[in-house]
Design a protein around this motif. Sequence first.
Motif, short mmCIF file in Angstrom:
data_model
loop_
_atom_site.label_atom_id
_atom_site.label_comp_id
_atom_site.label_asym_id
_atom_site.label_seq_id
_atom_site.Cartn_x
_atom_site.Cartn_y
_atom_site.Cartn_z
N THR A 5 16.71 7.68 9.35
CA THR A 5 16.32 6.35 8.89
C THR A 5 14.91 6.42 8.28
O THR A 5 14.01 7.02 8.85
N LEU A 6 14.78 5.81 7.09
CA LEU A 6 13.48 5.83 6.43
C LEU A 6 12.47 5.03 7.24
O LEU A 6 12.78 3.92 7.70
N PRO A 7 11.29 5.55 7.43
CA PRO A 7 10.29 4.84 8.25
C PRO A 7 9.78 3.59 7.54
O PRO A 7 9.61 3.57 6.31
N ASP A 8 9.53 2.53 8.30
CA ASP A 8 8.95 1.30 7.79
C ASP A 8 7.62 1.09 8.51
O ASP A 8 7.54 0.45 9.55
N ILE A 9 6.58 1.70 7.95
CA ILE A 9 5.27 1.69 8.60
C ILE A 9 4.71 0.27 8.69
O ILE A 9 4.07 -0.10 9.68
N ALA A 10 4.99 -0.55 7.64
CA ALA A 10 4.43 -1.90 7.63
C ALA A 10 4.98 -2.74 8.77
O ALA A 10 4.34 -3.69 9.23
N ALA A 11 6.19 -2.40 9.26
CA ALA A 11 6.81 -3.19 10.32
C ALA A 11 6.30 -2.81 11.70
O ALA A 11 6.63 -3.47 12.68
N GLN A 12 5.52 -1.75 11.77
CA GLN A 12 5.01 -1.34 13.07
C GLN A 12 4.02 -2.36 13.61
O GLN A 12 3.27 -2.98 12.86
N SER A 13 4.00 -2.53 14.91
CA SER A 13 3.09 -3.46 15.55
C SER A 13 1.76 -2.79 15.80
O SER A 13 1.68 -1.59 16.07
N ASN A 14 0.71 -3.58 15.71
CA ASN A 14 -0.61 -3.08 16.06
C ASN A 14 -0.77 -3.09 17.58
O ASN A 14 -0.28 -3.98 18.27
N ALA A 15 -1.46 -2.12 18.05
CA ALA A 15 -1.68 -2.05 19.49
C ALA A 15 -2.60 -3.18 19.94
O ALA A 15 -2.50 -3.66 21.07
N GLN A 16 -3.48 -3.58 19.07
CA GLN A 16 -4.41 -4.65 19.39
C GLN A 16 -4.26 -5.78 18.37
O GLN A 16 -3.90 -5.56 17.21
N ASN A 17 -4.51 -6.98 18.83
CA ASN A 17 -4.46 -8.12 17.92
C ASN A 17 -5.52 -7.98 16.84
O ASN A 17 -6.66 -7.59 17.11
N GLN A 18 -5.13 -8.34 15.62
CA GLN A 18 -6.02 -8.21 14.47
C GLN A 18 -6.30 -9.60 13.88
O GLN A 18 -5.54 -10.55 14.10
N PRO A 19 -7.37 -9.74 13.10
CA PRO A 19 -7.67 -11.05 12.50
C PRO A 19 -6.64 -11.42 11.43
O PRO A 19 -6.02 -10.55 10.81
N ARG A 20 -6.51 -12.71 11.23
CA ARG A 20 -5.63 -13.24 10.19
C ARG A 20 -6.16 -12.86 8.81
O ARG A 20 -7.38 -12.82 8.58
N LEU A 21 -5.25 -12.60 7.89
CA LEU A 21 -5.61 -12.31 6.50
C LEU A 21 -5.13 -13.47 5.62
O LEU A 21 -3.99 -13.90 5.71
N ASP A 22 -6.02 -13.95 4.76
CA ASP A 22 -5.68 -15.10 3.91
C ASP A 22 -4.64 -14.75 2.86
O ASP A 22 -3.78 -15.59 2.52
N PHE A 23 -4.71 -13.55 2.31
CA PHE A 23 -3.82 -13.17 1.21
C PHE A 23 -3.54 -11.68 1.29
O PHE A 23 -4.47 -10.88 1.40
N VAL A 24 -2.27 -11.33 1.23
CA VAL A 24 -1.85 -9.94 1.09
C VAL A 24 -0.72 -9.93 0.07
O VAL A 24 0.23 -10.71 0.18
N GLY A 25 -0.83 -9.09 -0.92
CA GLY A 25 0.21 -9.06 -1.94
C GLY A 25 -0.15 -8.17 -3.10
O GLY A 25 -0.77 -7.12 -2.92
N MET A 26 0.21 -8.62 -4.28
CA MET A 26 0.02 -7.83 -5.50
C MET A 26 -0.59 -8.70 -6.58
O MET A 26 -0.43 -9.93 -6.56
N GLN A 27 -1.27 -8.08 -7.52
CA GLN A 27 -1.81 -8.81 -8.66
C GLN A 27 -1.53 -8.05 -9.94
O GLN A 27 -1.21 -6.87 -9.94
N GLN A 28 -1.60 -8.78 -11.04
CA GLN A 28 -1.36 -8.23 -12.38
C GLN A 28 0.08 -7.72 -12.56
O GLN A 28 0.32 -6.72 -13.25
N ILE A 29 1.04 -8.41 -11.95
CA ILE A 29 2.45 -8.07 -12.17
C ILE A 29 2.87 -8.62 -13.52
O ILE A 29 2.64 -9.79 -13.84
N ALA A 30 3.50 -7.81 -14.35
CA ALA A 30 4.00 -8.26 -15.65
C ALA A 30 5.28 -9.06 -15.45
O ALA A 30 6.21 -8.62 -14.76
N LEU A 31 5.34 -10.25 -16.07
CA LEU A 31 6.52 -11.09 -15.91
C LEU A 31 6.70 -11.94 -17.17
O LEU A 31 5.86 -12.78 -17.48
N PRO A 32 7.81 -11.76 -17.89
CA PRO A 32 8.09 -12.61 -19.06
C PRO A 32 8.79 -13.89 -18.63
O PRO A 32 9.80 -13.86 -17.93
#
Length: 297
Positions: A5-32
Amino acid sequence: MTALTLPDIAAQSNAQNQPRLDFVGMQQIALPVLLDGKPLDCRVDAGVSLDNPGARGIHMSRLYLALEALEQRELSLPAIEAVLHQFLQSHEGLSQQAHLNLRGELLLKRPALVSPLAGWKGYPLELNTRLDAAGFHVELQLTLGYSSTCPCSAALARQLIQQQFVDDFAGISLDHADIIAWLGGTSGILATPHSQRSEARLRLCLDPKLQRLPVRQLLNNAEAALGTALQTAVKRADEQAFALANGQNLMFCEDAARRLHQCLREQDGLLGFNLEVVHAESLHAHDAVARSSWNWR
């Protein structure tokens, strides 16, 4: 051999609670996309908040794939809101806020003032949207160019012309032909007002219930309020008409800002606005700026 099974690192849980992030994503995506039936080459920022303190990351590919719903289709607020809902549904338990920002340049064919010529003019625009517990939020940014002739320089030029007329014809009996010849020569009209290419930047909070984006209407109304929109293809008759328009629409930056403020207050579908006009001075090495707002957070 058993497939791993291909690993899904992003789905792993953090051992410790982390602060909230306002924005996570991508920028400058080309879209017609299409806007007012015309192709619009967009660059898109797509993201969500990361509110789950135990999650390491989000699923960016899910955001990217959700944008396909907008591809080569008319850009509308209902369509954007649906994509934002998809962002949150695909990140249930992770995110409580979704963002989608689009930037592009709308090309509109504009007729000349007098002749049958026409040409294309570009209008930079940016659409910033957000979906959260408080609802759907939409901000449209538009930029348009125009010409502004300084009222002060116009008055000073008229005074010099008057003085030259007095100097040239003191004690001389004049007839109509003499005056016409003097007005058409270069020695009489020895001073002209200074004009500058100017720019209006509009930030508009749109009613999220609008079915269509009123971009063309907003641009048309703003240019009509200013009276001196920049031209594309012209003949001499158009250039003369443009000079006339400038002479009949003398504007300080304060005048331009007030015209646009009144124009936008009469526009349906706006919940608030913030505007700025910039006159790139031809007299000074600095710019003249005026700002105005209504119901702006």
